[in-house]
Design an enzyme around this catalytic site. Structure first.
Site, PDB file in Angstrom:
ATOM      1  N   ILE A  28     -33.354 -46.874 -11.534  1.00  0.00           N
ATOM      2  CA  ILE A  28     -32.052 -47.789 -11.128  1.00  0.00           C
ATOM      3  C   ILE A  28     -32.748 -49.395 -11.087  1.00  0.00           C
ATOM      4  CG2 ILE A  28     -30.448 -46.154 -10.336  1.00  0.00           C
ATOM      5  CD1 ILE A  28     -31.078 -46.831  -7.450  1.00  0.00           C
ATOM      6  N   ASP A  29     -33.846 -49.549 -10.549  1.00  0.00           N
ATOM      7  CA  ASP A  29     -34.273 -51.026 -10.487  1.00  0.00           C
ATOM      8  C   ASP A  29     -34.378 -51.663 -11.918  1.00  0.00           C
ATOM      9  OD1 ASP A  29     -35.093 -49.673  -8.271  1.00  0.00           O
ATOM     10  OD2 ASP A  29     -36.666 -50.963  -7.844  1.00  0.00           O
ATOM     11  N   ALA A  30     -34.367 -50.843 -12.977  1.00  0.00           N
ATOM     12  CA  ALA A  30     -34.385 -51.477 -14.022  1.00  0.00           C
ATOM     13  C   ALA A  30     -33.104 -52.173 -14.731  1.00  0.00           C
ATOM     14  CB  ALA A  30     -34.723 -50.299 -15.316  1.00  0.00           C
ATOM     15  N   LEU A  31     -31.844 -51.718 -14.160  1.00  0.00           N
ATOM     16  CA  LEU A  31     -30.754 -52.524 -14.373  1.00  0.00           C
ATOM     17  C   LEU A  31     -30.555 -53.764 -14.099  1.00  0.00           C
ATOM     18  CD1 LEU A  31     -28.180 -49.542 -12.957  1.00  0.00           C
ATOM     19  CD2 LEU A  31     -29.081 -49.914 -15.167  1.00  0.00           C
TER      20      LEU A  31
END
Length: 171
Positions: A28-31
C-alpha cells in the site's frame, strides 16, 4: 512545472502506460509513491490516459491483490500487502493494519485529489474511500492523540507511531 525536471519521471510513467501491467502496486505504500504522480501528469498534459491507468492500478490493488484486494470494505482499512491479509492475524486475534501504511494511503488520496480535476470520473471513488478511512481511524486514536503502530493491536509493537499519526492528521 519545469519540463526538464519531470521529463525522466514522465518517460518512466509513459513506459507504464505502454504496457498492460496493472499489478505493480502490491504494497500500500506504493499508492503514495505513484498515484499523485499520475494525477499530476494527467493534469499537466491534459491526458486522461494517466488518470485511467492510475485508477486501473489503484482498483487492482484495492480489489484483487492478495486474492480479494488489500482494502477491507468492512473495516475500511488497508492490509500492508498480500502477506498480511486474513488468515494472518495480530497476536490479539484482530486483523493486521499498520498505521504507517494506512497513513500513506490517506496521503496518496489527499494528494491525488489535490491534482485530479474536479469533474474527473474517478474522484468520487477516492473521496469515498478517504472518508471511510478517516471515519474508521477516529475511534482507533489513542488518548494522547497518536495512533499505535498496529491499529488493531496496541500491544504488538506497542507505543505511539509518529509517521502514521502525522499522515492521518494531514489527511
Amino acid at each position: 512545472y519545469k519540463e526538464d525536471r519531470i521529463k525522466d519521471i514522465k518517460a518512466c510513467i509513459d513506459n507504464m502506460l505502454a504496457t498492460d501491467k496493472i499489478d505493480d502496486w502490491n504494497w500500500i505504500d506504493a499508492l503514495q509513491m505513484a498515484m499523485p504522480v499520475y494525477a499530476r501528469l494527467g493534469t499537466i498534459y491534459r491526458d486522461k490516459r494517466y488518470f485511467d491507468r492510475m485508477n486501473e492500478m489503484y482498483m487492482y490493488t484495492k480489489l484483487k491483490h492478495g486474492t480479494n484486494g488489500l482494502y477491507n470494505p468492512e473495516e475500511h482499512l488497508w492490509w500492508r500487502d498480500k502477506d498480511f491479509v486474513p488468515p494472518y492475524k495480530e497476536p490479539n486475534g484482530e486483523n493486521c493494519y499498520w498505521s504507517r501504511g494506512n497513513g500513506w494511503v490517506v496521503a496518496a488520496l489527499v494528494r491525488t485529489l489535490e491534482f485530479l480535476p474536479e469533474k474527473n470520473k474517478y474522484r468520487d471513488e477516492y473521496v469515498k474511500t478517504l472518508g471511510e478511512m478517516l471515519e474508521a481511524l477516529v475511534p482507533l486514536q489513542r488518548s494522547d492523540g497518536y495512533w499505535n503502530v498496529s491499529l488493531k493491536d496496541p500491544s504488538n509493537f506497542g507505543g505511539k507511531e509518529l509517521t502514521g499519526s502525522a499522515l492521518f492528521v494531514y489527511g
